[in-house]
Every structure is written in C-alpha cells, then in structure tokens.
Design a protein around this motif. Structure first.
Motif, PDB file in Angstrom:
ATOM      1  N   LEU A  71      54.413  43.962  40.764  1.00 43.48           N
ATOM      2  CA  LEU A  71      53.921  45.293  40.410  1.00 43.48           C
ATOM      3  C   LEU A  71      54.968  46.124  39.689  1.00 43.48           C
ATOM      4  CD1 LEU A  71      51.848  46.516  43.505  1.00 43.48           C
ATOM      5  CD2 LEU A  71      51.022  45.445  41.409  1.00 43.48           C
ATOM      6  N   GLU A  72      56.235  45.850  39.959  1.00 41.29           N
ATOM      7  CA  GLU A  72      57.312  46.639  39.353  1.00 41.29           C
ATOM      8  C   GLU A  72      57.245  46.642  37.842  1.00 41.29           C
ATOM      9  OE1 GLU A  72      61.076  45.473  40.821  1.00 41.29           O
ATOM     10  OE2 GLU A  72      60.661  45.981  42.907  1.00 41.29           O
ATOM     11  N   SER A  73      56.790  45.530  37.261  1.00 47.64           N
ATOM     12  CA  SER A  73      56.804  45.415  35.800  1.00 47.64           C
ATOM     13  C   SER A  73      55.427  45.630  35.163  1.00 47.64           C
ATOM     14  CB  SER A  73      57.318  44.021  35.396  1.00 47.64           C
ATOM     15  OG  SER A  73      56.480  42.999  35.922  1.00 47.64           O
ATOM     16  N   LEU A  74      54.416  45.996  35.965  1.00 45.36           N
ATOM     17  CA  LEU A  74      53.056  46.131  35.449  1.00 45.36           C
ATOM     18  C   LEU A  74      52.679  47.583  35.190  1.00 45.36           C
ATOM     19  CD1 LEU A  74      51.077  43.597  37.711  1.00 45.36           C
ATOM     20  CD2 LEU A  74      51.904  43.247  35.373  1.00 45.36           C
ATOM     21  N   THR A  75      51.806  47.782  34.218  1.00 45.55           N
ATOM     22  CA  THR A  75      51.201  49.090  33.969  1.00 45.55           C
ATOM     23  C   THR A  75      49.690  48.962  33.799  1.00 45.55           C
ATOM     24  OG1 THR A  75      51.603  48.843  31.580  1.00 45.55           O
ATOM     25  CG2 THR A  75      53.279  50.021  32.866  1.00 45.55           C
ATOM     26  N   VAL A  76      49.148  47.798  34.086  1.00 44.27           N
ATOM     27  CA  VAL A  76      47.740  47.494  33.888  1.00 44.27           C
ATOM     28  C   VAL A  76      46.884  48.303  34.867  1.00 44.27           C
ATOM     29  CG1 VAL A  76      47.813  45.548  35.496  1.00 44.27           C
ATOM     30  CG2 VAL A  76      46.114  45.560  33.656  1.00 44.27           C
ATOM     31  N   ASP A  77      45.622  48.569  34.500  1.00 39.96           N
ATOM     32  CA  ASP A  77      44.736  49.394  35.334  1.00 39.96           C
ATOM     33  C   ASP A  77      44.316  48.706  36.624  1.00 39.96           C
ATOM     34  OD1 ASP A  77      44.740  51.531  33.597  1.00 39.96           O
ATOM     35  OD2 ASP A  77      42.881  50.980  32.596  1.00 39.96           O
ATOM     36  N   VAL A  78      43.985  47.409  36.548  1.00 41.42           N
ATOM     37  CA  VAL A  78      43.423  46.688  37.695  1.00 41.42           C
ATOM     38  C   VAL A  78      44.206  45.407  37.941  1.00 41.42           C
ATOM     39  CG1 VAL A  78      41.327  45.724  38.736  1.00 41.42           C
ATOM     40  CG2 VAL A  78      41.143  47.543  37.011  1.00 41.42           C
ATOM     41  N   VAL A  79      44.565  45.162  39.196  1.00 36.76           N
ATOM     42  CA  VAL A  79      45.266  43.930  39.586  1.00 36.76           C
ATOM     43  C   VAL A  79      44.378  43.174  40.575  1.00 36.76           C
ATOM     44  CG1 VAL A  79      47.334  42.939  40.633  1.00 36.76           C
ATOM     45  CG2 VAL A  79      47.501  45.052  39.283  1.00 36.76           C
ATOM     46  N   VAL A  80      44.141  41.887  40.305  1.00 41.24           N
ATOM     47  CA  VAL A  80      43.283  41.059  41.149  1.00 41.24           C
ATOM     48  C   VAL A  80      44.123  39.972  41.818  1.00 41.24           C
ATOM     49  CG1 VAL A  80      41.207  39.609  41.243  1.00 41.24           C
ATOM     50  CG2 VAL A  80      41.371  41.452  39.553  1.00 41.24           C
ATOM     51  N   THR A  81      43.970  39.819  43.137  1.00 39.70           N
ATOM     52  CA  THR A  81      44.696  38.793  43.890  1.00 39.70           C
ATOM     53  C   THR A  81      43.707  38.051  44.798  1.00 39.70           C
ATOM     54  OG1 THR A  81      45.260  40.529  45.490  1.00 39.70           O
ATOM     55  CG2 THR A  81      46.951  39.936  43.878  1.00 39.70           C
ATOM     56  N   HIS A  82      44.183  37.000  45.472  1.00 38.96           N
ATOM     57  CA  HIS A  82      43.335  36.224  46.378  1.00 38.96           C
ATOM     58  C   HIS A  82      43.245  36.885  47.761  1.00 38.96           C
ATOM     59  CE1 HIS A  82      43.876  33.234  43.322  1.00 38.96           C
ATOM     60  NE2 HIS A  82      45.076  32.876  43.695  1.00 38.96           N
ATOM     61  N   TYR A  83      42.233  36.443  48.542  1.00 42.01           N
ATOM     62  CA  TYR A  83      42.189  36.846  49.950  1.00 42.01           C
ATOM     63  C   TYR A  83      41.631  35.703  50.783  1.00 42.01           C
ATOM     64  CZ  TYR A  83      37.086  37.788  50.202  1.00 42.01           C
ATOM     65  OH  TYR A  83      35.718  37.687  50.216  1.00 42.01           O
ATOM     66  N   VAL A  84      41.810  35.802  52.094  1.00 42.66           N
ATOM     67  CA  VAL A  84      41.308  34.789  53.019  1.00 42.66           C
ATOM     68  C   VAL A  84      40.548  35.477  54.142  1.00 42.66           C
ATOM     69  CG1 VAL A  84      43.447  34.783  54.362  1.00 42.66           C
ATOM     70  CG2 VAL A  84      41.929  32.817  54.482  1.00 42.66           C
ATOM     71  N   LYS A  85      39.447  34.879  54.564  1.00 50.63           N
ATOM     72  CA  LYS A  85      38.705  35.384  55.710  1.00 50.63           C
ATOM     73  C   LYS A  85      39.234  34.725  56.981  1.00 50.63           C
ATOM     74  CE  LYS A  85      34.283  36.760  53.677  1.00 50.63           C
ATOM     75  NZ  LYS A  85      32.806  36.540  53.670  1.00 50.63           N
ATOM     76  N   GLU A  86      39.649  35.551  57.920  1.00 47.15           N
ATOM     77  CA  GLU A  86      40.183  35.086  59.203  1.00 47.15           C
ATOM     78  C   GLU A  86      39.105  35.275  60.272  1.00 47.15           C
ATOM     79  OE1 GLU A  86      43.178  33.846  59.877  1.00 47.15           O
ATOM     80  OE2 GLU A  86      44.407  34.315  58.111  1.00 47.15           O
ATOM     81  N   PHE A  87      38.412  34.192  60.621  1.00 39.71           N
ATOM     82  CA  PHE A  87      37.312  34.275  61.578  1.00 39.71           C
ATOM     83  C   PHE A  87      37.814  34.131  63.008  1.00 39.71           C
ATOM     84  CE2 PHE A  87      35.086  33.060  57.703  1.00 39.71           C
ATOM     85  CZ  PHE A  87      33.943  33.839  57.754  1.00 39.71           C
TER      86      PHE A  87
END
Length: 303
Positions: A71-87
């Motif tokens: 994030l330190e080097s970004l200026t983009v509007d939207v950042v997309v990352t992965h996620y995991v469901k913990e059941f």
C-alpha cells in the motif's frame, strides 16, 4: 470500534491504544450496527487506504504485512485481495481467490471488457480496500441501525472509482458459524426488511443509472445480486404469506419502472436450477417444495 460491547472489549482495545498510540485509536459508542461503525471510523480516518474488519473476523498475519508494504507505493482507488472462509468445526476452509488473475497492475475500470465477467465476483467487502479520499469525496455514509449495509459500502464507491489493482495476497479471514450472524438463514428471514430499506435507498438515491460500460455492468451486477438476494429471502427460505407477497409485488412494480434492464436481468437468477423470480412473476407463487424448505430450515440451525 467498541459498538456498545458489554464485555471487556473496550478495556482490551484501550490497552492496545496505550501501547501503540500512533497506530490504534479507540472509539466507544452506543450500539448502532455496522453502518454507524463505518461512518464514525471514516469520519476520523487519516490513512491513505480504508479497510473494514468485522468483529468476528481477523486479518491473516503474513498477508497483512505484505498488504501494508504494498500500500505504501499505491495511489489506486480500489485494491482487491483474497479471503478465506473460516467455518466453525471444520478443519479445511475455502479460500476465495480473486477471479481476475492480472496481478500487480493498475487497471482503468473503463478498460475492463465484457469478457472480464469473473472480475465481478470480487466485488465483496471482504476483498475490497478503498482509497480514503475516494470515500470522502463521494461523501459515503452508510445506513445505521440495520444489517447488510456492507452492500452500500461496496456499491456507492465503486461507481465513482477510476482504477483498480489486484494483489495476490490472502488478507481476510471471514469467520462463519457464530449464532446470530446476519449470513445465517434465520437472520435473513428476520432482517429481510433491512434489505428492503437498503434497496429503497438505492432506488431513491440521486446516484445516476449509469450507461457507460463497464461501469454500467458493475452497477447492474451489484444491484441484481442484492435484489435477487432480497427475493430469495422471501421466496425461497421461508413460506410465502399474503403480506410478503403483496410487499414483493409493490417492490417488483417499482423496480420495473426504475430500470427495465435490471428488472429483466434479475429474473434470470436461478436457485436450485430454477429461475424462481421469473416463476413467481408468472404465478405469484413460490416454487420451492416443502421438503426443500424444511431442509433449508435445518441448515439455518447450523449456520
């Protein structure tokens, strides 16, 4: 954010604020549900990016370090990352990677084509971070005192965003299975009016009906997904009664007048292989057999 908690949450949070005053700020407030927490936090946010973490969930430790460093080097509007469901009670969980595999490149949202359709599956709160100035410039304010306002958090800023980046980072761990969670079937039934309130705002809000692709496709996807969920909560997971049927008829008529394209598109959504909204529009009856309804009710007792 201590949203009216009655346990030791405030005490624990303040202990971290004392130890890390440059990183942790604690807000103690009366319970106002999800939207009020986001509104209060956004009001004091000074960081370059804004990221929601629900009380039940947590960030992956290793993923968080890599995420902050990028994030330190970004200026983009939207950042997309992965996620995991913990059941609860499961040893193996499901990782929801971003469907769009063009990582670490800043892309103009207007450059995305119709064949990038898998990208729309990434438009959920657990995957999205926004540039703080974008949220403030669009004067984002979520509805308070009701559930499912993460839909507003996703919807309104994305219609204003200009560019986006996908990072190959597993960041968010989404906990599923606590009694009373809004994702449970029983909660969807009891909070179906919350969904209507949000849709009422979306259909009344001065936010324009976009006509330029792909912004129009993003708008249609987000609206159709949530609208179909509203219909599903009335027609699939509970027995249809006269009152709900009448309310749904009124909403359906309003939707058709508001945007005929979205009205037509939402009828194509399927449940158990059946276009249940289209069937209801033709018959004003629900198609789900009693055996499936009972199965769904049993499932709601688990999640």
């Amino acid at each position: 954010m201590n949203d009216g908690s009655r346990d030791r949450s405030s005490e624990i949070a303040h202990s971290y604020a004392d130890r890390y005053p440059d990183s942790v700020i604690v807000i103690d407030k009366e319970n106002g549900n999800y939207g009020s927490c986001v509104n209060r936090a956004l009001g004091i946010a000074t960081g370059k990016y804004f990221r929601i973490l629900d009380a039940d969930d947590w960030f992956d430790r290793n993923g968080f370090i890599g995420y902050v460093n990028q994030l330190e080097s970004l200026t983009v509007d939207v950042v997309v990352t992965h996620y995991v469901k913990e059941f609860v009670g499961r040893k193996k969980n499901t990782i929801y990677d971003t469907s769009f595999k063009c990582f670490n490149q800043i892309l103009s949202i207007n450059s995305l084509q119709s064949d990038d359709i898998d990208f729309y599956e990434d438009l959920v709160m657990h995957k999205l971070s926004y540039r703080t100035d974008l949220l403030k410039s669009c004067e984002l304010r979520l509805s308070e005192g009701i559930s499912y306002t993460d839909t507003e958090y996703v919807y309104y800023p994305l219609l204003k965003a200009q560019n986006i980046i996908f990072l190959d980072i597993l960041l968010y761990r989404y906990f599923i299975g606590r009694e009373g969670q809004t994702v449970s079937i029983s909660s969807r039934i009891s909070h179906v009016n919350d969904m209507y309130i949000i849709l009422d705002r979306m259909l009344s809000d001065p936010c324009p009906i976009l006509r330029t692709p792909p912004s129009r496709r993003i708008q249609m996807y987000l609206l159709c997904t949530f609208i179909a969920s509203y219909y599903w909560s009335i027609l699939v997971i509970q027995k249809l009664n006269k009152e709900n049927n009448l309310s749904l008829e009124k909403f359906d008529e309003r939707l058709k007048k508001w945007d005929d394209d979205i009205y037509s598109e939402v009828s194509k959504v399927k449940c158990l292989g059946v276009t249940y909204i289209k069937y209801w529009r033709l018959t004003k009856k629900q198609l789900i057999p009693t055996s499936i309804y009972c199965w769904l009710r049993r499932l709601s007792s688990k999640y």
